[in-house]
Motif scaffolding. Structure first.
Motif, PDB file in Angstrom:
ATOM      1  N   THR A 137      -1.738  40.015 -23.684  1.00 23.05           N
ATOM      2  CA  THR A 137      -2.594  41.102 -24.171  1.00 23.05           C
ATOM      3  C   THR A 137      -1.972  42.454 -23.858  1.00 23.05           C
ATOM      4  O   THR A 137      -1.926  43.353 -24.716  1.00 23.05           O
ATOM      5  CB  THR A 137      -3.986  40.997 -23.524  1.00 23.05           C
ATOM      6  N   ASP A 190      -8.832  39.203 -25.462  1.00 17.87           N
ATOM      7  CA  ASP A 190      -9.173  37.781 -25.348  1.00 17.87           C
ATOM      8  C   ASP A 190     -10.667  37.567 -25.129  1.00 17.87           C
ATOM      9  O   ASP A 190     -11.087  36.837 -24.232  1.00 17.87           O
ATOM     10  CB  ASP A 190      -8.367  37.127 -24.223  1.00 17.87           C
ATOM     11  N   THR A 241      -6.561  37.493 -28.636  1.00 14.31           N
ATOM     12  CA  THR A 241      -5.214  37.381 -28.078  1.00 14.31           C
ATOM     13  C   THR A 241      -4.490  36.130 -28.552  1.00 14.31           C
ATOM     14  O   THR A 241      -3.274  36.156 -28.794  1.00 14.31           O
ATOM     15  CB  THR A 241      -5.282  37.408 -26.539  1.00 14.31           C
TER      16      THR A 241
END
Length: 566
Positions: free
Chosen positions: A139, A171, A200
């Motif tokens: 990420t 995420d 993500t």
């Protein structure tokens, strides 16, 4: 009759007697000097172990896939874990290579992805939550590139970026971030433009991590990421933006696979979690390169059904890794085949229709065209399928008999597995059947040649794998294919992003649809990952939360224990 309620997954996991992770590693010849411990039961594996083991023989390579699932999933991960435990019980030395769960489904509808019952990866709480931070590193690296693209625009856009295709990622399921306006406020707050977020697991950086074969390869792939195009359609890369080196620094440790164990101490390499619809839906080549030398049978799982994750496993991952599969396990359930009869509707988060729980081999037979098609898909790759019946307590022997008969008529082996209830002991028959299949002759045959045109590759997947009559290209998709070919990307493999709920692009078409055409509405480039992907139908890359998401039931008790995770 035993009326004692079956314990929850987290109760089973918490009662497990876990082995110290160095002992788990030692069972497959990995010395503790190659481990970076994250507590007593999780470790990262140093990449130098690959060179140390390079002269060892390769294990048999087996992929776990499935028929077209219901929204509830059909237990591929659970079957992979149970099979690994069963293989150990029949005297083999198995290694698992699985994807890491995304926090999106964990806090959404699906819940965790550590397996289930007595076939789980443990510690399940670590696996389902942060583990060793790989997703956070991905990420951060992805969003660093997004920030540097925005910074490039702010300071004059020297490269002439016009069509920017690099979004941000998170995420967590958050529908409100699918489309955003960035750069609002004063001029010093950046250039105002429309943007958005993906989850993500759908990031190209995640796929690059899955397909990278070394740290050097990772660095080169990151540099090749195309963040957008100029007005005259020249690609602009992460290397030109100046972000690739810093991204690689953020990802250096995340490239090392994570070592965990099953409830019965079978080693499991957990690494990457690419989105099954718009990415390869497979765990990493790095994990496979460790596992292929560490054991005598390497099991890996491909996302969704054989038309998606397994197709990408065979056509993309195996060719990038240089590994040849010996067998494929095709997970089938009675409830999924009854769903493909067209007589019942299964909804995520809802109880099964009462009629599906009644004994009805006729309903199973009515849905078996889907099973036949998935067996054929695997056989067309020159690999021997083993149909694994993931047995549920509500199944009936007569229904299993239908699945077995259809499998054998198609020339496939078949075994019933009760690994959820019985752990490895319930998968011993399946284990022996897979060992037998691994001795069959393999004539591995990908669907297309890299020399085929991009359009031809898409057409071959649609017709040979999905069973479509052909494809139809929207003008924008045809224009993009021509542009990517002119830019030198015509040799790349292709992926098709479509629904996982049907062999077709239409989730309502059950069984094995015939007489249909695959509509390709858009084509995009993932130059760093090394493929072109066609989007068919409506694809969601940032899921939303349901009205009653799992996050509402997850909490912590007075002793610091997680509750509500399943």
């Amino acid at each position: 009759m035993d009326t004692k309620p079956f314990p929850s997954d987290i109760e089973i996991a918490r009662s497990a007697d876990l082995a110290p992770i160095p002992e788990v590693a030692a069972t497959v010849g990995i010395d503790a000097s190659h481990l970076i411990p994250y507590g007593p039961h999780v470790a990262k594996v140093e990449l130098d172990v690959i060179d140390e083991m390079r002269d060892l023989p390769d294990a048999k390579y087996v992929v776990i896939t499935a028929i077209t699932p219901t929204p509830l999933g059909e237990g591929k991960t659970t079957t992979a874990v149970g099979l690994a435990q069963g293989l150990a019980r029949v005297g083999r030395k198995p290694v698992l290579a699985l994807r890491q769960p995304s926090l999106g489904p964990v806090f959404g509808v699906k819940g965790g992805a550590a397996g289930g019952g007595y076939s789980q990866i443990v510690p399940m709480e670590m696996l389902n939550l942060h583990l060793t931070g790989d997703f956070h590193a991905i990420t951060a690296a992805h969003n660093l590139l997004a920030a540097m693209v925005a910074n490039h625009l702010h300071f004059g856009n020297e490269l002439g970026l016009d069509d920017i295709q690099w979004r941000r990622v998170l995420d967590v399921n958050d529908r409100s971030l699918r489309h955003i306006i960035e750069g609002c406020g004063a001029k010093t707050d950046g250039v105002t433009r429309q943007a958005g977020f993906d989850i993500t697991a759908a990031s190209e950086v995640m796929v690059i991590m899955a397909l990278a074969t070394s740290l050097r390869d990772l660095r080169e792939r990151l540099g090749r990421i195309v963040v957008g195009f100029t007005k005259d359609k020249r690609p602009v890369t992460a290397e030109q933006i100046g972000a690739a080196g810093a991204m690689c620094v953020l990802l250096k440790d995340a490239l090392k696979p994570n070592l965990m164990q099953t409830l019965e101490h079978t080693p499991a390499l957990i690494h990457t979690g690419p989105f099954g619809n718009i990415a390869i839906g497979n765990s990493s080549i790095i994990a496979d390169r460790v596992g292929i030398k560490a054991g005598d049978i390497l099991l890996t799982e491909a996302g969704f059904a054989a038309d998606m994750g397994a197709e990408q496993f065979f056509n993309v991952k195996c060719r990038a890794a240089g590994l040849t599969p010996q067998a494929a396990v095709l997970v089938a359930t009675v409830r999924a085949l009854k769903s493909h009869s067209g007589r019942y509707e299964v909804k995520a988060g809802k109880p099964l229709p009462e009629g599906m729980l009644l004994e009805s081999p006729e309903d199973v037979e009515a849905g078996c065209d889907n099973l036949r098609k998935h067996i054929q898909i695997i056989q067309d790759f020159g690999v021997q399928p083993v149909v694994a019946i993931n047995a549920f307590p509500t199944d009936h022997p007569s229904e299993h008999d239908v699945i077995r008969r259809v499998a054998e008529e198609m020339g496939a082996r078949c075994a019933v597995s009760t690994h959820v209830k019985d752990g490895g002991a319930g998968a011993e028959d399946l284990a022996r059947t897979v060992v037998e299949a691994c001795n069959d002759e393999v004539h591995f045959t990908p669907t297309y040649d890299f020399e085929d045109s991009l359009e031809t590759k898409i057409r071959k997947i649609a017709t040979k794998v999905y069973g479509a009559n052909g494809i139809s290209l929207d003008p924008a998709a045809a224009k993009a294919l021509a542009m990517y070919t002119d830019q030198g990307y015509g040799h790349l493999p292709v992926l098709i992003a479509k629904t996982q709920m049907s062999l077709s692009h239409d989730a309502t078409l059950k069984g094995a649809p015939r007489g249909w055409t695959l509509p390709v509405r858009e084509v995009r480039l993932a130059a760093g990952a090394g493929y072109v992907y066609a989007i068919c139908g409506s694809m969601m890359t940032m899921p939303g939360l349901s009205k009653s998401p799992a996050a509402m039931r997850i909490d912590i008790d007075a002793d610091g224990n997680t509750v509500g995770l399943f």
